[in-house]
Design a protein around this motif. Structure first.
Motif, short mmCIF file in Angstrom:
data_model
loop_
_atom_site.label_atom_id
_atom_site.label_comp_id
_atom_site.label_asym_id
_atom_site.label_seq_id
_atom_site.Cartn_x
_atom_site.Cartn_y
_atom_site.Cartn_z
N GLU A 119 0.76 -1.31 0.14
CA GLU A 119 0.05 0.13 -0.13
C GLU A 119 0.92 1.28 -0.01
N GLY A 120 2.31 1.15 0.14
CA GLY A 120 3.03 2.29 -0.03
C GLY A 120 2.90 3.17 1.33
N LYS A 121 2.90 2.34 2.32
CA LYS A 121 2.85 3.05 3.72
C LYS A 121 3.65 2.66 4.78
N THR A 122 5.11 2.15 4.31
CA THR A 122 5.99 1.84 4.97
C THR A 122 6.83 2.74 5.98
N GLY A 123 6.58 4.03 5.30
CA GLY A 123 7.58 5.18 6.14
C GLY A 123 8.75 5.45 5.72
N ILE A 124 9.07 4.47 4.68
CA ILE A 124 10.21 4.75 3.73
C ILE A 124 9.88 5.74 2.42
N THR A 125 10.06 6.97 2.62
CA THR A 125 9.65 7.81 1.54
C THR A 125 9.91 7.51 -0.01
N SER A 150 15.65 -4.52 -3.52
CA SER A 150 16.44 -4.84 -2.39
C SER A 150 15.94 -4.25 -0.97
N ILE A 151 15.38 -3.33 -1.09
CA ILE A 151 14.62 -2.90 0.10
C ILE A 151 13.40 -3.75 0.55
N TRP A 152 12.72 -4.25 -0.43
CA TRP A 152 11.59 -5.40 -0.01
C TRP A 152 12.23 -6.65 0.67
N ILE A 153 13.43 -6.93 0.13
CA ILE A 153 14.04 -8.18 0.67
C ILE A 153 14.73 -8.11 1.92
N PHE A 154 15.69 -7.00 1.99
CA PHE A 154 16.79 -6.97 2.87
C PHE A 154 16.22 -5.86 4.04
N THR A 155 15.40 -4.79 3.75
CA THR A 155 15.19 -3.81 4.74
C THR A 155 13.88 -4.41 5.35
N LEU A 156 12.71 -4.67 4.35
CA LEU A 156 11.46 -4.84 5.05
C LEU A 156 11.38 -6.44 5.37
N LYS A 157 12.40 -7.05 4.92
CA LYS A 157 12.35 -8.54 5.01
C LYS A 157 10.98 -9.35 4.78
N LEU A 158 10.47 -8.97 3.58
CA LEU A 158 9.62 -9.66 2.82
C LEU A 158 9.89 -10.65 1.84
N PRO A 159 9.19 -11.77 1.44
CA PRO A 159 9.53 -12.82 0.60
C PRO A 159 9.77 -12.33 -0.67
N TRP A 160 10.91 -12.81 -1.38
CA TRP A 160 11.20 -12.22 -2.82
C TRP A 160 10.22 -12.60 -3.70
N PHE A 211 15.51 11.77 -3.60
CA PHE A 211 15.39 11.18 -2.16
C PHE A 211 16.52 10.65 -1.70
N ARG A 212 16.48 11.04 -0.41
CA ARG A 212 17.84 10.83 0.56
C ARG A 212 17.36 9.89 1.79
N PRO A 213 17.40 8.45 1.68
CA PRO A 213 16.85 7.59 2.75
C PRO A 213 18.07 7.18 3.75
N GLU A 214 18.59 8.28 4.15
CA GLU A 214 19.53 8.03 5.14
C GLU A 214 19.22 7.32 6.40
N GLY A 215 20.00 6.31 6.80
CA GLY A 215 19.70 5.53 8.01
C GLY A 215 18.42 4.81 8.14
N VAL A 216 17.66 4.50 7.08
CA VAL A 216 16.62 3.66 7.24
C VAL A 216 16.67 2.26 6.37
N LEU A 217 17.63 2.15 5.71
CA LEU A 217 17.98 0.92 4.80
C LEU A 217 18.96 0.16 5.27
N ALA A 218 18.66 -1.19 5.02
CA ALA A 218 19.53 -2.25 5.50
C ALA A 218 20.66 -2.31 4.43
N GLU A 219 21.86 -1.60 4.84
CA GLU A 219 23.05 -1.59 3.84
C GLU A 219 23.95 -2.96 3.87
#
Length: 410
Positions: A119-125, A150-160, A211-219
């Motif tokens: 729904e695009g409501k993760t808070g990651i702009t 990458s964000i879906w799999i490694f930050t949000l940890k959802l199934p690829w 976009f500047r997603p500093e500090g919110v991604l699993a890098e």
């Protein structure tokens, strides 16, 4: 929504050609938003459905630019062919993905974290903006697709598996091979131990600060584990030209994988009738968004209209119902026809649907064809892309994009 016609695809190709060399090479990785797509070709929805062919695109580019100058774009065309050839030789990978989708769909869609993502409501702009853009336009920039996965799999940890399905639901250019294998590559399943991690710095650079997603991604993350690839088996070598056994009482079958029947060897044929299969009959039809369904249906309608004009015969859409083979047999019998010729679909839903037409003998002979572009390049796709590029790109350049029909199987 973009117009799903061959005429629009050719117009888009003509508009893009001046930018296909140096401009494309310098700007293709930048996503400046849906208002500025000059850095990409905009051809992918048309190529995916073969409203225009890869061969036509390569020929037009090579005619206007030196191949070396346009190599970045030609490589992108070859990447699509590579993914298709790779999956043609490993259909079990596609089947495994579909099983995963079925399994993961039992529980994940009910979870709050999954619902927020789609729904695009993760808070990651940036991610939320891309969800909105994908649903609104049916398109995402290729670089953005990598960040998104990458964000879906490694930050949000959802199934690829469900991420790949989400793309197929909403992308107008959704291609089973490119999409499935690209998601596997990001996850680290395609090239063992090698995965792709989106970083805030990279996103900021290639969106030019949108976009500047500093500090919110699993890098930092570990690649996913999975079973080894099944061994590569060379795809079936379908003929490039019709067999003499075809006769003259035959129908030309259209599928959503190849909607350009007037181009290539089929363009010289004289079918009695044109037959198409409905998008709604695909097993995955209920997974597509309304935008994707509409695009596919309009593309098929455009192909039927062009086929009627080119071949001078009527077209009809088969309603396969619960017995596709029986429905085809009755339709052929009513028209006094005994054979059907068509371009063999690729691994995916259209191939599955065509396969249902021949589950039993109903007195119809099937004559599948393969375009020379696919038949000559797919055999090089059993290994990595750089192996493929070594053999495929020189062939494309030498032929100047034109691969003539030579192989006949009787």
């Amino acid at each position: 929504m973009i117009e799903a016609t061959r005429a629009k695809g050719l117009a888009q190709l003509e508009e893009f050609l001046p930018r296909a060399a140096d401009y494309y090479q310098k700007n293709r990785n930048y996503d400046l938003g849906p208002e500025d797509r000059r850095g990409v070709s905009g051809l992918s929805p048309y190529i995916t459905h073969r409203l225009i062919t890869e061969s036509e695109v390569a020929e037009a580019v090579i005619e206007q630019h030196r191949p070396k100058d346009a190599e970045s774009f030609l490589q992108e065309v070859c990447w699509r062919t590579y993914w298709k050839g790779w999956l043609e030789g490993r259909p079990l990978v596609y089947q495994a993905w579909r099983r995963l989708v079925k399994e993961d769909s039992r529980h994940w869609p009910q979870r709050e974290d999954f619902r927020k993502a789609v729904e695009g409501k993760t808070g990651i702009t940036c991610f939320d903006a891309w969800v909105e853009e994908l649903k609104a336009t049916g398109y995402l920039h290729n670089h953005t697709r990598m960040w998104f996965a990458s964000i879906w799999i490694f930050t949000l940890k959802l199934p690829w598996s469900l991420g790949a399905q989400f793309f197929m639901q909403h992308l107008l250019d959704g291609d089973v091979a490119s999409n499935t294998l690209s998601w596997r590559w990001v996850a680290g399943l395609q090239t063992k131990g090698k995965h792709y991690l989106a970083t805030a710095k990279n996103i900021e650079k290639f969106t030019k600060g949108r976009f500047r997603p500093e500090g919110v991604l699993a890098e930092q993350a570990t690649a996913l584990n999975g079973p080894p690839h099944p061994p590569y088996k060379s795809p079936i070598s379908f003929p490039f030209q019709a067999s003499e056994q075809l006769g003259d009482k035959y129908a030309l079958l259209l599928t959503g994988d190849d909607l350009c029947p007037e181009i290539g060897v089929t363009g010289e044929m004289k079918p009695e009738r044109i037959l198409s299969l409905p998008v709604d009959a695909l097993q995955e039809a209920d997974e597509f968004s309304q935008k994707v369904l509409t695009f596919k249906k309009e593309a098929l309608a455009d192909a039927r209209h062009r086929a009627e004009a080119h071949f001078g015969c009527p077209s009809e859409q088969l309603e396969p119902g619960c017995d596709p083979a029986g429905a085809l047999g009755e339709w052929m019998k009513a028209g006094g026809l005994n054979a059907v010729i068509y371009y063999e679909p690729f691994i995916g839903p259209w191939k599955d649907l065509v396969g249902q037409l021949s589950t039993r003998d109903v007195g119809v002979k099937f004559f599948p064809l393969r375009r020379p572009w696919d038949g000559l390049l797919h055999p090089h796709a059993g290994k990595g892309y750089f192996h493929f590029k070594k053999y495929a790109l020189p062939q494309v350049v030498r032929a100047r994009g034109r691969f003539g029909p030579k192989k006949v199987v009787t």
